[in-house]
Design a protein around this motif. Structure first.
Motif, mmCIF file in Angstrom:
data_model
loop_
_atom_site.group_PDB
_atom_site.id
_atom_site.type_symbol
_atom_site.label_atom_id
_atom_site.label_comp_id
_atom_site.label_asym_id
_atom_site.label_seq_id
_atom_site.Cartn_x
_atom_site.Cartn_y
_atom_site.Cartn_z
ATOM 1 N N HIS A 40 -53.427 -6.192 -27.334
ATOM 2 C CA HIS A 40 -54.300 -6.733 -26.304
ATOM 3 C C HIS A 40 -55.720 -6.218 -26.483
ATOM 4 O O HIS A 40 -55.947 -5.038 -26.685
ATOM 5 C CB HIS A 40 -53.782 -6.331 -24.930
ATOM 6 C CG HIS A 40 -54.688 -6.717 -23.799
ATOM 7 N ND1 HIS A 40 -54.971 -8.019 -23.491
ATOM 8 C CD2 HIS A 40 -55.406 -5.951 -22.929
ATOM 9 C CE1 HIS A 40 -55.796 -8.050 -22.458
ATOM 10 N NE2 HIS A 40 -56.084 -6.809 -22.100
ATOM 11 N N PRO B 230 -59.227 -6.094 -24.423
ATOM 12 C CA PRO B 230 -59.886 -6.374 -23.150
ATOM 13 C C PRO B 230 -61.028 -7.360 -23.337
ATOM 14 O O PRO B 230 -61.824 -7.232 -24.265
ATOM 15 C CB PRO B 230 -60.408 -4.987 -22.722
ATOM 16 C CG PRO B 230 -59.533 -4.004 -23.439
ATOM 17 C CD PRO B 230 -59.187 -4.659 -24.739
ATOM 18 N N PRO C 217 -67.141 -3.502 -20.076
ATOM 19 C CA PRO C 217 -67.402 -2.610 -18.942
ATOM 20 C C PRO C 217 -68.876 -2.600 -18.567
ATOM 21 O O PRO C 217 -69.760 -2.721 -19.429
ATOM 22 C CB PRO C 217 -66.956 -1.238 -19.465
ATOM 23 C CG PRO C 217 -66.007 -1.525 -20.584
ATOM 24 C CD PRO C 217 -66.504 -2.798 -21.204
ATOM 25 N N HIS D 190 -63.968 11.462 -19.192
ATOM 26 C CA HIS D 190 -63.667 10.797 -20.453
ATOM 27 C C HIS D 190 -62.799 11.692 -21.334
ATOM 28 O O HIS D 190 -62.913 12.917 -21.313
ATOM 29 C CB HIS D 190 -64.958 10.465 -21.212
ATOM 30 C CG HIS D 190 -65.755 9.362 -20.586
ATOM 31 N ND1 HIS D 190 -66.836 8.770 -21.207
ATOM 32 C CD2 HIS D 190 -65.613 8.731 -19.393
ATOM 33 C CE1 HIS D 190 -67.341 7.832 -20.424
ATOM 34 N NE2 HIS D 190 -66.618 7.794 -19.312
ATOM 35 N N ASP E 265 -55.120 10.080 -22.512
ATOM 36 C CA ASP E 265 -54.723 8.907 -21.716
ATOM 37 C C ASP E 265 -55.834 8.434 -20.786
ATOM 38 O O ASP E 265 -55.618 7.549 -19.953
ATOM 39 C CB ASP E 265 -53.465 9.224 -20.902
ATOM 40 C CG ASP E 265 -53.646 10.415 -19.963
ATOM 41 O OD1 ASP E 265 -54.685 11.112 -20.068
ATOM 42 O OD2 ASP E 265 -52.747 10.658 -19.137
ATOM 43 N N GLU F 234 -59.123 6.442 -19.407
ATOM 44 C CA GLU F 234 -59.535 5.043 -19.594
ATOM 45 C C GLU F 234 -60.583 4.912 -20.696
ATOM 46 O O GLU F 234 -60.601 3.943 -21.440
ATOM 47 C CB GLU F 234 -60.100 4.483 -18.289
ATOM 48 C CG GLU F 234 -60.543 3.032 -18.388
ATOM 49 C CD GLU F 234 -61.085 2.474 -17.088
ATOM 50 O OE1 GLU F 234 -61.501 1.310 -17.082
ATOM 51 O OE2 GLU F 234 -61.089 3.212 -16.084
ATOM 52 N N VAL F 235 -61.460 5.928 -20.795
ATOM 53 C CA VAL F 235 -62.487 5.952 -21.831
ATOM 54 C C VAL F 235 -62.229 7.162 -22.727
ATOM 55 O O VAL F 235 -62.094 8.288 -22.250
ATOM 56 C CB VAL F 235 -63.902 6.038 -21.230
ATOM 57 C CG1 VAL F 235 -64.949 6.035 -22.344
ATOM 58 C CG2 VAL F 235 -64.142 4.885 -20.267
ATOM 59 N N HIS G 198 -62.263 1.855 -24.897
ATOM 60 C CA HIS G 198 -61.991 1.498 -23.510
ATOM 61 C C HIS G 198 -60.583 0.924 -23.445
ATOM 62 O O HIS G 198 -60.267 -0.033 -24.150
ATOM 63 C CB HIS G 198 -63.004 0.459 -23.014
ATOM 64 C CG HIS G 198 -62.763 0.002 -21.622
ATOM 65 N ND1 HIS G 198 -62.664 -1.335 -21.272
ATOM 66 C CD2 HIS G 198 -62.575 0.696 -20.467
ATOM 67 C CE1 HIS G 198 -62.442 -1.439 -19.977
ATOM 68 N NE2 HIS G 198 -62.389 -0.235 -19.461
ATOM 69 N N GLN G 199 -59.729 1.542 -22.665
ATOM 70 C CA GLN G 199 -58.319 1.124 -22.573
ATOM 71 C C GLN G 199 -57.676 1.083 -23.961
ATOM 72 O O GLN G 199 -56.996 0.141 -24.318
ATOM 73 C CB GLN G 199 -58.209 -0.226 -21.854
ATOM 74 C CG GLN G 199 -58.712 -0.183 -20.422
ATOM 75 C CD GLN G 199 -58.684 -1.534 -19.732
ATOM 76 O OE1 GLN G 199 -58.316 -2.547 -20.322
ATOM 77 N NE2 GLN G 199 -59.087 -1.559 -18.468
ATOM 78 N N GLN G 200 -57.942 2.128 -24.739
ATOM 79 C CA GLN G 200 -57.356 2.347 -26.062
ATOM 80 C C GLN G 200 -57.889 1.427 -27.147
ATOM 81 O O GLN G 200 -57.420 1.476 -28.287
ATOM 82 C CB GLN G 200 -55.820 2.214 -25.997
ATOM 83 C CG GLN G 200 -55.150 3.158 -25.010
ATOM 84 C CD GLN G 200 -55.278 4.619 -25.424
ATOM 85 O OE1 GLN G 200 -54.902 4.981 -26.527
ATOM 86 N NE2 GLN G 200 -55.794 5.445 -24.532
ATOM 87 N N GLN G 201 -58.895 0.594 -26.845
ATOM 88 C CA GLN G 201 -59.458 -0.325 -27.828
ATOM 89 C C GLN G 201 -60.905 0.052 -28.137
ATOM 90 O O GLN G 201 -61.699 0.283 -27.219
ATOM 91 C CB GLN G 201 -59.404 -1.771 -27.324
ATOM 92 C CG GLN G 201 -58.010 -2.266 -27.020
ATOM 93 C CD GLN G 201 -57.106 -2.218 -28.234
ATOM 94 O OE1 GLN G 201 -57.527 -2.566 -29.336
ATOM 95 N NE2 GLN G 201 -55.871 -1.785 -28.043
#
Length: 269
Positions: A2, A4, A8, A70, A83, A85-86, A114-117
């Motif tokens: 996935h 995003p 942001p 972060h 874990d 978010e950033v 951001h969200q692992q991407q």
């Protein structure tokens, strides 16, 4: 995997901050370059110097001060709040072997996930005063000029680069050699600079193994935004859990041909 779709709202602020950090890290690293800092060997026999540790310590301190929520991932001091978010990815000196031998083709790598991407990627080459910057969806830029990968789609015309044949296992080296026989030219050396040259259209393929997430996460936005493709050797997206085998190509057509050669050798076909 996935991706995003909504950027942001804080992207510009973090991008400006990250570029400022890269400029300061450049100054710190250059103080040590060609001044023969003491060299230690880590558990994996890779070299490390006071410059590696000093740059990363500076970056981690500054990021934690500005963005205490972060997460941080760095080569020298590991993962913190993975874990979040950033997440920031830091390779303070990519190419330490080049650094300690006076070769200027080493760099500082930064990524913001951001969200692992990967959202932001920066490759800064201090001695050359060159900086590649990309933001997902906004393009890739070298010192303010837009970057595009090459239009080479024939493997027989492609330029292939890798850091060193010494870094491949026997099986992986056989696969790399099988690919090498099909290209126009192969070159070794450069570490992160090889990928930067791909982003700017001078190299068509980069193939490596034994990379860590902080080696490749900053490269993902750069290569994709310049028109290229970067995956593992199975063609899967790279992430925090990838096995360290990386194929970067100027375009999807060339990428498919490179994967086919690597896979053919791996399966004995």
């Amino acid at each position: 995997m996935h991706m995003p779709s909504v950027e942001p709202v804080w992207t510009d602020e973090v991008l400006d901050f990250a570029q400022g950090l890269a400029s300061q890290a450049r100054t710190i690293a250059l103080r040590w370059f060609r001044h023969q800092p003491d060299i230690e060997l880590k558990a994996d026999d890779s070299p490390v110097t006071v410059a590696d540790r000093g740059v990363e310590a500076f970056l981690r301190d500054e990021i934690a001060r500005r963005y205490p929520n972060h997460g941080l991932l760095g080569e020298e001091f590991g993962m913190q709040a993975g874990d979040a978010e950033v997440l920031w990815s830091i390779d303070p000196i990519d190419g330490t072997r080049s650094f300690i031998t006076g070769n200027p083709l080493w760099g500082c790598l930064l990524a913001v996930l951001h969200q692992q991407q990967p959202l932001i990627g920066i490759v800064d080459i201090p001695y050359m005063a060159e900086r590649w910057v990309a933001v997902r969806g906004r393009g890739c830029w070298l010192n303010g000029e837009r970057c595009r990968t090459s239009k080479t789609t024939d493997l027989a015309q492609a330029v292939l680069q890798s850091t060193s044949p010494d870094l491949f296992s026997d099986a992986d080296l056989q696969a790399f050699e099988h690919l090498s026989k099909a290209v126009h030219l192969r070159r070794f050396g450069g570490d992160c600079y090889a990928y930067a040259l791909l982003v700017s259209g001078y190299v068509d393929l980069v193939v490596e193994t034994r990379l860590m997430p902080y080696d490749y996460l900053p490269l993902i936005p750069l290569i994709q935004e310049a028109g290229g493709v970067i995956t593992d050797w199975q063609g899967q997206p790279l992430g925090l859990g990838s096995d360290g085998r990386v194929v970067a190509a100027a375009n999807a057509v060339l990428h498919r041909q490179a994967l086919a050669r690597l896979t053919a050798q791996a399966t004995g076909c």
